[in-house]
Scaffold this motif. Structure first.
Motif, PDB file in Angstrom:
ATOM      1  N   ASN A   2       0.874  -1.072   0.063  1.00 32.18           N
ATOM      2  CA  ASN A   2      -0.076   0.017  -0.069  1.00 32.18           C
ATOM      3  C   ASN A   2       0.946   1.284  -0.064  1.00 32.18           C
ATOM      4  OD1 ASN A   2      -2.383  -1.427   0.246  1.00 32.18           O
ATOM      5  ND2 ASN A   2      -1.895  -1.856   2.570  1.00 32.18           N
ATOM      6  N   ILE A   3       0.451   2.294  -0.966  1.00 33.08           N
ATOM      7  CA  ILE A   3       1.344   3.511  -0.926  1.00 33.08           C
ATOM      8  C   ILE A   3       0.340   4.771  -0.793  1.00 33.08           C
ATOM      9  CG2 ILE A   3       2.858   4.997  -2.425  1.00 33.08           C
ATOM     10  CD1 ILE A   3       3.861   2.432  -3.521  1.00 33.08           C
ATOM     11  N   LEU A   4       0.878   5.681   0.011  1.00 30.59           N
ATOM     12  CA  LEU A   4       0.051   6.524   0.358  1.00 30.59           C
ATOM     13  C   LEU A   4       0.635   7.808  -0.590  1.00 30.59           C
ATOM     14  CD1 LEU A   4      -2.348   8.283   1.455  1.00 30.59           C
ATOM     15  CD2 LEU A   4      -0.636   8.699   3.487  1.00 30.59           C
ATOM     16  N   ILE A   5       0.062   8.869  -1.373  1.00 27.87           N
ATOM     17  CA  ILE A   5       0.539   9.773  -1.913  1.00 27.87           C
ATOM     18  C   ILE A   5      -0.066  11.263  -1.288  1.00 27.87           C
ATOM     19  CG2 ILE A   5       0.964  10.894  -4.353  1.00 27.87           C
ATOM     20  CD1 ILE A   5       0.745   8.286  -5.651  1.00 27.87           C
ATOM     21  N   ALA A   6       0.608  11.838  -0.832  1.00 22.96           N
ATOM     22  CA  ALA A   6       0.023  13.077   0.006  1.00 22.96           C
ATOM     23  C   ALA A   6       1.056  14.176  -0.513  1.00 22.96           C
ATOM     24  CB  ALA A   6      -0.003  12.574   1.400  1.00 22.96           C
ATOM     25  N   PRO A   7       1.109  14.851  -1.572  1.00 26.39           N
ATOM     26  CA  PRO A   7       1.881  15.984  -1.874  1.00 26.39           C
ATOM     27  C   PRO A   7       1.163  17.347  -1.987  1.00 26.39           C
ATOM     28  CG  PRO A   7       0.974  15.121  -3.804  1.00 26.39           C
ATOM     29  CD  PRO A   7       0.363  14.357  -2.916  1.00 26.39           C
ATOM     30  N   ASP A   8       1.820  18.376  -1.809  1.00 29.52           N
ATOM     31  CA  ASP A   8       1.282  19.657  -2.174  1.00 29.52           C
ATOM     32  C   ASP A   8       1.216  19.915  -3.528  1.00 29.52           C
ATOM     33  OD1 ASP A   8       0.636  22.257  -1.845  1.00 29.52           O
ATOM     34  OD2 ASP A   8       1.914  22.785  -0.166  1.00 29.52           O
ATOM     35  N   SER A   9       0.744  20.902  -4.152  1.00 28.58           N
ATOM     36  CA  SER A   9       0.819  21.310  -5.383  1.00 28.58           C
ATOM     37  C   SER A   9       2.136  21.900  -5.903  1.00 28.58           C
ATOM     38  CB  SER A   9      -0.005  22.634  -5.675  1.00 28.58           C
ATOM     39  OG  SER A   9       0.236  23.815  -5.089  1.00 28.58           O
ATOM     40  N   PHE A  10       2.392  21.715  -7.211  1.00 28.97           N
ATOM     41  CA  PHE A  10       3.614  22.055  -7.677  1.00 28.97           C
ATOM     42  C   PHE A  10       3.081  23.728  -8.303  1.00 28.97           C
ATOM     43  CE2 PHE A  10       6.459  18.399  -8.659  1.00 28.97           C
ATOM     44  CZ  PHE A  10       6.083  17.804  -7.443  1.00 28.97           C
ATOM     45  N   SER A  24       0.950   8.347  -9.594  1.00 32.44           N
ATOM     46  CA  SER A  24       0.275   7.094  -9.434  1.00 32.44           C
ATOM     47  C   SER A  24       0.400   6.648 -10.752  1.00 32.44           C
ATOM     48  CB  SER A  24      -1.126   7.325  -9.218  1.00 32.44           C
ATOM     49  OG  SER A  24      -1.949   5.979  -9.402  1.00 32.44           O
ATOM     50  N   ILE A  25       0.479   7.265 -12.080  1.00 25.84           N
ATOM     51  CA  ILE A  25       0.816   6.736 -13.284  1.00 25.84           C
ATOM     52  C   ILE A  25       2.006   6.133 -13.473  1.00 25.84           C
ATOM     53  CG2 ILE A  25       0.793   7.159 -15.692  1.00 25.84           C
ATOM     54  CD1 ILE A  25      -1.594   9.422 -15.203  1.00 25.84           C
ATOM     55  N   GLY A  26       2.938   7.027 -13.087  1.00 23.13           N
ATOM     56  CA  GLY A  26       4.469   6.354 -13.037  1.00 23.13           C
ATOM     57  C   GLY A  26       4.645   5.119 -12.336  1.00 23.13           C
ATOM     58  N   LEU A  27       4.288   4.866 -11.276  1.00 19.95           N
ATOM     59  CA  LEU A  27       4.402   3.794 -10.320  1.00 19.95           C
ATOM     60  C   LEU A  27       3.644   2.718 -10.815  1.00 19.95           C
ATOM     61  CD1 LEU A  27       3.356   5.433  -6.418  1.00 19.95           C
ATOM     62  CD2 LEU A  27       5.880   5.113  -7.647  1.00 19.95           C
ATOM     63  N   LYS A  28       2.356   2.718 -11.378  1.00 18.97           N
ATOM     64  CA  LYS A  28       1.652   1.711 -11.635  1.00 18.97           C
ATOM     65  C   LYS A  28       2.216   0.904 -13.210  1.00 18.97           C
ATOM     66  CE  LYS A  28      -2.824   2.531  -9.549  1.00 18.97           C
ATOM     67  NZ  LYS A  28      -3.945   2.706  -9.697  1.00 18.97           N
ATOM     68  N   SER A  35      -1.481  -1.057  -4.367  1.00 10.72           N
ATOM     69  CA  SER A  35      -2.583  -0.383  -3.845  1.00 10.72           C
ATOM     70  C   SER A  35      -2.230   1.024  -3.465  1.00 10.72           C
ATOM     71  CB  SER A  35      -3.381  -0.932  -2.526  1.00 10.72           C
ATOM     72  OG  SER A  35      -4.539  -0.189  -2.179  1.00 10.72           O
ATOM     73  N   ILE A  36      -2.862   2.191  -4.206  1.00 10.65           N
ATOM     74  CA  ILE A  36      -2.433   3.286  -3.912  1.00 10.65           C
ATOM     75  C   ILE A  36      -3.600   4.622  -3.350  1.00 10.65           C
ATOM     76  CG2 ILE A  36      -1.665   5.749  -5.066  1.00 10.65           C
ATOM     77  CD1 ILE A  36      -0.167   3.816  -7.201  1.00 10.65           C
ATOM     78  N   ILE A  37      -3.344   5.060  -2.660  1.00  7.87           N
ATOM     79  CA  ILE A  37      -4.356   6.010  -1.981  1.00  7.87           C
ATOM     80  C   ILE A  37      -3.589   7.319  -2.051  1.00  7.87           C
ATOM     81  CG2 ILE A  37      -5.500   6.939   0.243  1.00  7.87           C
ATOM     82  CD1 ILE A  37      -5.332   4.070   1.259  1.00  7.87           C
ATOM     83  N   SER A  38      -4.489   8.389  -2.871  1.00  8.38           N
ATOM     84  CA  SER A  38      -4.197   9.659  -2.998  1.00  8.38           C
ATOM     85  C   SER A  38      -4.861  10.754  -2.299  1.00  8.38           C
ATOM     86  CB  SER A  38      -4.393  10.135  -4.698  1.00  8.38           C
ATOM     87  OG  SER A  38      -3.642   9.364  -5.250  1.00  8.38           O
ATOM     88  N   VAL A  39      -4.083  11.362  -1.497  1.00 12.53           N
ATOM     89  CA  VAL A  39      -4.610  12.534  -0.702  1.00 12.53           C
ATOM     90  C   VAL A  39      -4.006  13.930  -0.952  1.00 12.53           C
ATOM     91  CG1 VAL A  39      -4.967  13.304   1.779  1.00 12.53           C
ATOM     92  CG2 VAL A  39      -4.868  10.685   1.244  1.00 12.53           C
ATOM     93  N   PRO A  40      -4.486  14.839  -1.818  1.00  9.59           N
ATOM     94  CA  PRO A  40      -4.180  16.328  -2.228  1.00  9.59           C
ATOM     95  C   PRO A  40      -3.741  16.776  -0.905  1.00  9.59           C
ATOM     96  CG  PRO A  40      -5.754  15.519  -3.534  1.00  9.59           C
ATOM     97  CD  PRO A  40      -6.012  14.371  -2.361  1.00  9.59           C
ATOM     98  N   MET A  41      -2.813  17.318  -0.734  1.00 12.46           N
ATOM     99  CA  MET A  41      -2.430  18.131   0.257  1.00 12.46           C
ATOM    100  C   MET A  41      -2.281  19.713   0.295  1.00 12.46           C
ATOM    101  SD  MET A  41      -2.867  15.893   3.093  1.00 12.46           S
ATOM    102  CE  MET A  41      -1.708  16.907   4.333  1.00 12.46           C
ATOM    103  N   ALA A  42      -2.082  20.473   1.430  1.00 11.44           N
ATOM    104  CA  ALA A  42      -1.792  21.735   1.107  1.00 11.44           C
ATOM    105  C   ALA A  42      -1.237  21.990   2.831  1.00 11.44           C
ATOM    106  CB  ALA A  42      -2.865  22.839   0.868  1.00 11.44           C
TER     107      ALA A  42
END
Length: 384
Positions: A2-10, A24-28, A35-42
């Protein structure tokens, strides 16, 4: 795995949701069973509204307000699924709304920011998250308060006009309308600025120069803020001018604390709590975070460090993917980041980088996935 992706904006390139997508596209392309969970952050600055709407569900509300020079513009804010309004000061009263020759903190106002708050109140909102970054103002928040119905009076009992230049005319005020509107309303302010209201480390001396003020104007504005705080102290019987964060956004922090009983908090901590990130981190093996530029300032309340510190609470490994690296970025290794990758090709212009940013982000994520693929046992051990 399981991978959690939690970045800020660029900044100026991708919002946080888009960053999540392309990582996510690059990893997959390599990790087929991941299994990827994405949580946009700020962190409370630019992009906080969109990140929280994307992470928590909700909608963007557009409305007409006055910009820092009282010109009509279209602005926006977010209302989340739990009926919390998320408002960025910069979208109505921000420095980026002005041309270089228009910057003048003696004339600018936070009135438009108050209009956004008023609009949300009229929609029945009782909980607010307010971001104060990027302001063009030094008016101690009186513009915001005027938009919310506070009446400020001069020595002739005449109502004071809008703008920082009129701060010194205020001798009294009427908050009757404000008290009615904000009954049972809770306000959290995303504020990582530690400056007090007045003096050499206050709002005017620290920030007014970048907003267009010269030394004479800065000195005058500082005196105005001090005088205003003295009036508030006399009426409220409390002195808030030396609270850390009171100087945020040209004294807007002071107004929010004094008039609206707001609570100043770390921006990233607010977003972490709102997105329920801690529970998501518990259930994952690896965390990937990131931001547009990583440098020596990243450790001071920025998204990657907030995410990394929480991850280390549960002994998780953290990879940061960033648009570019600058001086002092290596300090992040002392604050929970285990590896850093940038997506910037050598000898590229900003226009080229912007055009190819999504492709470069996917390629960097692909390369990271190839490294992880070398030994999947390493990935499984990340939780141990």
């Amino acid at each position: 795995m399981n991978i959690l992706i939690a970045p800020d904006s660029f900044k100026e390139t991708m919002n946080a949701k888009e960053v999540c997508k392309h990582i996510s596209i690059g990893l997959k392309k390599v990790l087929k069973n991941v299994s990827i969970i994405s949580v946009p952050m700020a962190d409370g600055g630019e992009g906080t509204v969109q990140a929280l709407v994307d992470s928590c569900g909700g909608k963007i509300i557009k409305t007409e307000v006055l910009d820092p020079l009282q010109r009509e513009i279209e602005s926006y804010y977010g209302i989340l699924n739990d009926n919390t309004a998320v408002i960025e000061m910069a979208t109505a009263s921000g420095l980026e709304l002005l041309g270089e020759n228009e910057k003048n903190p003696m004339q600018t106002t936070s009135y438009g920011f108050g209009q956004l708050i008023e609009d949300a109140l009229n929609k029945g909102v009782k909980k607010f998250i307010l971001g104060l970054g990027g302001s063009a103002t030094n008016d101690a928040g009186i513009g915001m308060l005027q938009a919310l119905g506070v009446k400020f009076y001069d020595c002739n009992n005449k109502e004071v006009e809008i703008g920082a230049q009129f701060l010194n005319q205020i001798v009294s005020f009427d908050t009757t309308n404000l008290n009615i509107k904000f009954k049972d309303v809770k306000i959290e302010v995303a504020c990582d600025v530690k400056n007090i209201l007045c003096g050499t480390t206050g709002a005017s001396y620290t920030f007014a120069k970048q907003k267009g003020g010269d030394l004479k104007m800065i000195k005058t504005l500082d005196e105005y803020l001090f005088n205003f705080s003295t009036i508030c102290k006399k009426i409220y019987k409390i002195d808030n001018k030396n609270i850390k964060g009171a100087g945020a956004a040209g004294g807007l922090g002071f107004a929010l604390i004094t008039f609206l009983n707001a609570e100043l908090k770390s921006g990233i901590e607010i977003v972490i709590k709102k997105t329920n990130l801690e529970e998501k981190i518990k259930a994952t093996n690896l965390i990937i975070t990131g931001e547009g530029k990583m440098d020596s300032q990243t450790i001071f309340g920025k998204t990657p460090i907030g995410v990394a510190k929480l991850a280390k609470k549960y002994n998780k490994k953290v990879i940061a993917i960033v648009g570019c690296l600058d001086k002092g970025y290596e300090t992040v290794y002392e604050h929970g980041i285990d590896a850093v990758f940038d997506i910037t090709p050598i000898n590229s212009s900003f226009d080229e980088l912007k055009k190819e940013s999504k492709k470069n982000l996917e390629l960097t994520s692909f390369n990271i996935a190839k490294c992880l693929e070398l030994d999947l046992k390493t990935i499984d051990s990340f939780s141990n």
